[in-house]
Design an enzyme around this catalytic site. Structure first.
Site: not given
Length: 313
Positions: A222-223, A225, A255
């Site tokens: 996950s990065m 924006a 999450d």
């Protein structure tokens, strides 16, 4: 009967606040957004339940202040498998600044004795066999070493349990030895694991490939924006959400992504559909101070704007 169980070994109350900019060494006045029973696995469970997936929750809670957690479990219909331990569940402070930077002040919590840990291992190895997916999320409490954690995860792996691991630092490094089915570090956690900054998409993908080479079937990065990546044997998939115009807090966005991924797996969605949906759920999360999806129709306009790109494969 629940089909998913989430494990939170180091639960916490999240005290969430907001201000323009933290001034170090000064008195800062903070707008209170709420005090929430939390912990990464609990957050995942709340979102999954909102999405219509039956969930059980397990891990450790301090006996002295467990009432708010128990009330929340009842309100959300979460099956409670938590072990109660002596002491209090900790409070973590999450401060969001105007530019959407989040500063976390995570406190140490309860101490887990060898006897309590062994009882948890015995109980969890029995009940985890009853679920499609076991999501192990968050940090390790005092008394649980990375080696103990890895040994427990390895026992789950040997039993054929499909484990989703969302952790960082020593817990992530140790957990990889058990070859979980899926891991989901964020950009910063991936940098910490690989040991150097990752300044481009190419560098992030290369580091994620290193993670996959540890024997991990699915790696999700996950990065924020900039979206997310999914790396597995089929190739590299990238999802990018539309820019959020009303960022309230990024607490719980990761999450929420884990919950969206598990939802996709449970509903039999394709890889593309699953990553797009998880990205939309994560993007929605930053528009609110608490974790959850109160109205599923709010996801539709966000999902429509998620862009999916096959980078390799």
């Amino acid at each position: 009967m629940a089909s998913v169980v989430t494990i939170t070994l180091n639960a916490a109350y999240d005290l969430v606040g907001r201000l323009n900019r933290i001034q170090l060494g000064e008195v800062n006045t903070v707008e209170t957004l709420g005090l929430f029973p939390a912990g990464k696995g609990i957050n995942v469970a709340k979102v999954l339940k909102d999405l219509g997936v039956n969930v059980a929750v397990g891990g450790f809670l301090g006996k002295d202040n467990s009432a708010d957690f128990e009330q929340m479990f009842n309100q959300h219909g979460l099956e409670d498998k938590f072990h109660r331990v002596d002491g209090k569940t900790r409070i973590n402070v999450k401060i969001t600044e105007t530019e959407a930077d989040v500063t976390d002040l995570n406190f140490l919590g309860y101490q887990i004795s060898p006897q309590v840990w062994q009882q948890f291992v015995t109980d969890s190895l029995a009940y985890c066999l009853n679920y499609d997916i076991v999501a192990v999320c968050g940090s390790l409490p005092r008394g649980v070493s990375p080696e103990l954690f890895a040994d427990w995860l390895n026992q789950l792996h040997q039993a054929g349990v499909k484990v989703v691991l969302d952790s960082s630092n020593a817990a992530l490094t140790a957990g990889l030895k058990a070859k979980p089915w899926l891991v989901k570090p964020n950009h910063r956690e991936l940098e910490a694991w690989v040991g150097h900054p990752l300044n481009s998409l190419e560098e992030i993908i290369a580091a994620a490939q290193q993670l996959k080479a540890e024997g991990i079937e699915n790696v999700i990065i996950s990065m924020g924006a900039k979206g997310s990546l999914w790396i597995n044997n089929e190739g590299v998939l990238k999802a990018e959400p539309a820019q959020c115009e009303n960022v309230v807090s990024t607490v719980g966005a990761g999450d929420s992504m884990v919950a969206g991924l598990i939802y996709g797996f449970e509903k039999g969605l394709s890889k593309t559909e699953t990553l797009a949906f998880a990205t939309a759920v994560s993007a929605f999360a930053v528009s609110q101070s608490n974790v959850g999806v109160s109205d599923l129709s709010l996801l539709d306009p966000i999902l429509e704007k998620v862009q999916i790109t096959m980078i390799e494969g």
